[in-house]
Design an enzyme around this catalytic site. Structure first.
Site, PDB file in Angstrom:
ATOM      1  N   HIS A 209      15.536   4.191  26.566  1.00 61.89           N
ATOM      2  CA  HIS A 209      15.215   2.772  26.638  1.00 61.89           C
ATOM      3  C   HIS A 209      15.587   2.170  27.993  1.00 61.89           C
ATOM      4  O   HIS A 209      15.502   0.969  28.199  1.00 61.89           O
ATOM      5  CB  HIS A 209      15.976   2.051  25.510  1.00 61.89           C
ATOM      6  CG  HIS A 209      15.487   0.687  25.193  1.00 61.89           C
ATOM      7  ND1 HIS A 209      16.267  -0.442  25.307  1.00 61.89           N
ATOM      8  CD2 HIS A 209      14.284   0.248  24.746  1.00 61.89           C
ATOM      9  CE1 HIS A 209      15.597  -1.505  24.945  1.00 61.89           C
ATOM     10  NE2 HIS A 209      14.382  -1.118  24.613  1.00 61.89           N
ATOM     11  N   LYS A 211      15.548   1.036  31.911  1.00 60.93           N
ATOM     12  CA  LYS A 211      14.595   0.564  32.918  1.00 60.93           C
ATOM     13  C   LYS A 211      15.325   0.564  34.257  1.00 60.93           C
ATOM     14  O   LYS A 211      16.203  -0.280  34.482  1.00 60.93           O
ATOM     15  CB  LYS A 211      14.076  -0.841  32.612  1.00 60.93           C
ATOM     16  CG  LYS A 211      13.287  -0.962  31.309  1.00 60.93           C
ATOM     17  CD  LYS A 211      14.149  -1.439  30.187  1.00 60.93           C
ATOM     18  CE  LYS A 211      13.356  -1.601  28.896  1.00 60.93           C
ATOM     19  NZ  LYS A 211      14.239  -1.813  27.729  1.00 60.93           N
ATOM     20  N   ASP A 216      15.754   4.338  47.958  1.00 60.42           N
ATOM     21  CA  ASP A 216      16.582   4.928  49.017  1.00 60.42           C
ATOM     22  C   ASP A 216      18.061   5.012  48.644  1.00 60.42           C
ATOM     23  O   ASP A 216      18.930   5.050  49.516  1.00 60.42           O
ATOM     24  CB  ASP A 216      16.425   4.145  50.329  1.00 60.42           C
ATOM     25  CG  ASP A 216      15.026   4.280  50.909  1.00 60.42           C
ATOM     26  OD1 ASP A 216      14.355   5.279  50.597  1.00 60.42           O
ATOM     27  OD2 ASP A 216      14.593   3.376  51.652  1.00 60.42           O
ATOM     28  N   HIS A 386      13.478 -12.271  25.521  1.00 56.00           N
ATOM     29  CA  HIS A 386      13.769 -10.837  25.461  1.00 56.00           C
ATOM     30  C   HIS A 386      14.985 -10.454  26.309  1.00 56.00           C
ATOM     31  O   HIS A 386      15.314  -9.281  26.444  1.00 56.00           O
ATOM     32  CB  HIS A 386      12.526 -10.062  25.935  1.00 56.00           C
ATOM     33  CG  HIS A 386      12.549  -8.613  25.621  1.00 56.00           C
ATOM     34  ND1 HIS A 386      12.631  -7.642  26.607  1.00 56.00           N
ATOM     35  CD2 HIS A 386      12.498  -7.937  24.454  1.00 56.00           C
ATOM     36  CE1 HIS A 386      12.618  -6.435  26.050  1.00 56.00           C
ATOM     37  NE2 HIS A 386      12.539  -6.584  24.746  1.00 56.00           N
ATOM     38  N   LYS A 388      18.803  -9.745  27.692  1.00 56.72           N
ATOM     39  CA  LYS A 388      19.947  -9.044  27.089  1.00 56.72           C
ATOM     40  C   LYS A 388      21.170  -9.316  27.970  1.00 56.72           C
ATOM     41  O   LYS A 388      21.444  -8.568  28.909  1.00 56.72           O
ATOM     42  CB  LYS A 388      19.650  -7.559  26.962  1.00 56.72           C
ATOM     43  CG  LYS A 388      18.322  -7.283  26.221  1.00 56.72           C
ATOM     44  CD  LYS A 388      17.772  -5.923  26.564  1.00 56.72           C
ATOM     45  CE  LYS A 388      16.299  -5.784  26.259  1.00 56.72           C
ATOM     46  NZ  LYS A 388      15.858  -6.190  24.953  1.00 56.72           N
ATOM     47  N   ASP A 393      33.830 -16.642  29.936  1.00 46.84           N
ATOM     48  CA  ASP A 393      34.983 -17.204  30.645  1.00 46.84           C
ATOM     49  C   ASP A 393      34.786 -17.369  32.147  1.00 46.84           C
ATOM     50  O   ASP A 393      35.769 -17.347  32.909  1.00 46.84           O
ATOM     51  CB  ASP A 393      36.227 -16.336  30.398  1.00 46.84           C
ATOM     52  CG  ASP A 393      36.681 -16.352  28.946  1.00 46.84           C
ATOM     53  OD1 ASP A 393      36.167 -17.177  28.168  1.00 46.84           O
ATOM     54  OD2 ASP A 393      37.543 -15.525  28.594  1.00 46.84           O
TER      55      ASP A 393
END
EC number: 2.7.8.-
Length: 468
Positions: A209, A211, A216, A386, A388, A393
């Site tokens: 999952h 991405k 370089d 979508h 995440k 704090d």
């Protein structure tokens, strides 16, 4: 006679499965559920267990061999000096689980939504001099894919080496003709656990999952955005997709490259020679402390779950979480409720619209007990949210690919960046509060009075939470 033989073989096989459950079961409740399924659902119970129930941490079916760890970074005295202070325990935990120490002198840029993200990605890809590595769960045909193909062709003509991994199930719709075009221009391409009948039961439930793009070895991108035109054009049913991504320039980018190299070994059995990257020196504005945490079903411990658990428990003032799939296991649920009950301002934001009805019911099945414990829940109304993200704090935050559910913690290969930077945390906090102002805040009194049919749907969804 043949019938007796088949029945005997079935019971022998079932007995072997029962022994495996007893030896390798993680939680008693889960083991009991699988035993009941095996005994009450002939054939189907065993098939479901083989597909969804096996403990990969014990079996290590993919066996990520030690050879793949040869290029892991060796921590320097500078790295080790960071493993102290307010978040020293979290840093040490992540280092022990994922082998990546915190790194100084990183430039970090928050990228909100698809347009901003892909502008930054194509700029970095266009400036590549030696190497481009990219891997995606979903890689779909469309305008973005065609733009990448043209760019890859140009960069390869100038001597840039390009490698790509795509998930065999998440990118199942990717045309073979497109893959042939990539190969024809010189891109090295491998699928991660593609669909094959011979290993269908052992691999379908375990996906990559992640991405990741690394240019370089020194500029990297990660977050929740896949290669799909819906991040630019929206979705006919859900509207615009709202998402967060991050660009990292500095030593942490090389750690994301190491994760790619390990995955490359897993799909190709080839160990890549490490790219020589110039020693990182201080650049004005590049002073963020960043630590990469990776996780997968072959790890000894659920590193991402333990990292999230620690961040939640460490919160003293506030804890804001944005995630479309908050389906907490017992540990995370207990941590969230305990933190909220102790007086910390705990807020969750999820999308009002859902891309799967059953998943949506499952997510909402936890709302009542969360609200009762003092957790504030917001429903974001515009398009599909979508992102995440966890921020706490004004001190620590994390962005990556992992959802707050057992699938991300136990079954998928995931990666997150943990940022120990006050200004970046404030940026994420302010963004959360801005979105909260246009969202619907749920009330416990109103929510408990929802129609019984909604409660029934949620109960139905919750039953399937281990599969989602």
């Amino acid at each position: 006679m043949w019938y007796i033989i088949l029945v005997s073989l079935y019971f022998l096989f079932a007995a072997a499965i029962v022994i495996a459950v007893l030896l390798h079961g993680v939680r008693p409740s889960k083991s009991l559920a699988w035993l009941l399924a095996i005994f009450t659902v002939p054939v189907g119970g065993i098939l479901l267990y083989l597909l969804l129930g096996r403990n990969r941490r014990k079996n290590k079916l993919l066996k990520l061999k030690k050879k793949a760890f040869l290029n892991l970074p060796k921590p320097t005295a500078s790295h080790m000096s960071t493993l102290d202070g307010e978040y020293g325990k979290l840093m040490k935990l992540v280092y022990k689980n994922s082998f990546f120490p915190p790194t100084k002198y990183n430039g970090i840029h928050l990228l909100k939504d698809g347009k901003t993200t892909f502008e930054a990605i194509f700029k970095a890809l266009g400036n590549a001099q030696k190497q481009i590595h990219l891997q995606y769960y979903i890689f779909e045909d469309g305008e973005l894919a065609e733009r990448l193909l043209l760019l890859f062709k140009e960069k390869i003509s100038h001597g840039v080496q390009i490698r790509m991994i795509y998930d065999g199930i998440g990118s199942f719709s990717l045309r073979k003709a497109y893959l042939k075009q990539l190969l024809a221009v010189g891109v090295e391409v491998y699928p991660f656990l593609p669909f094959k009948l011979g290993r269908f039961l052992s691999s379908l439930n375990y996906r990559n999952h992640r991405k990741i793009i690394v240019v370089d070895g020194k500029i990297a991108f990660t977050g929740g955005i896949n290669i799909s035109d819906k991040y630019l054009k929206g979705d006919p049913a859900l509207g615009n997709w709202h998402e967060m991504h991050i660009e990292i320039e500095g030593e942490a980018a090389s750690h994301l490259n190491t994760i790619f190299e390990m995955d490359w070994y897993l799909v190709s059995q080839i160990i890549l020679d490490p790219l020589v990257v110039a020693q990182t020196t201080f650049i004005q504005g590049h002073d963020s402390l960043v630590q990469i945490v990776s996780g997968g079903p072959d790890d000894d411990f659920p590193s991402l779950e333990q990292a999230c658990f620690t961040i939640i428990n460490k919160a003293t003032d506030y804890l804001y979480i944005t995630n479309p799939y908050i389906i907490p296991g017992q540990a995370i649920m207990q941590a969230l409720q305990t933190t909220a009950r102790s007086g910390v301002d705990v807020r969750l934001m999820v999308s009002e619209k859902v891309d799967s009805k059953i998943v949506g019911w499952c997510v909402r099945s936890y709302f009542e007990s969360m609200l009762k414990s003092g957790i504030k829940i917001y429903l974001f109304p515009e398009g599909f949210l979508h992102s995440k993200i966890i921020v706490s704090d004004d001190s620590v935050s994390t962005i990556g690919t992992a959802n707050l559910d057992d699938r991300s913690f136990e079954q998928n290969y995931e990666v997150n960046a943990i940022i120990y930077d006050r200004e970046f945390a404030k940026l994420l906090r302010n963004d959360f509060l801005k979105d909260a102002n246009i969202s619907t805040m749920l009330s416990y009194q109103e929510y408990v009075g929802r129609p019984w049919i909604e409660k029934l749907k949620e109960g139905f969804g919750k039953v399937f939470s281990p599969l989602l």
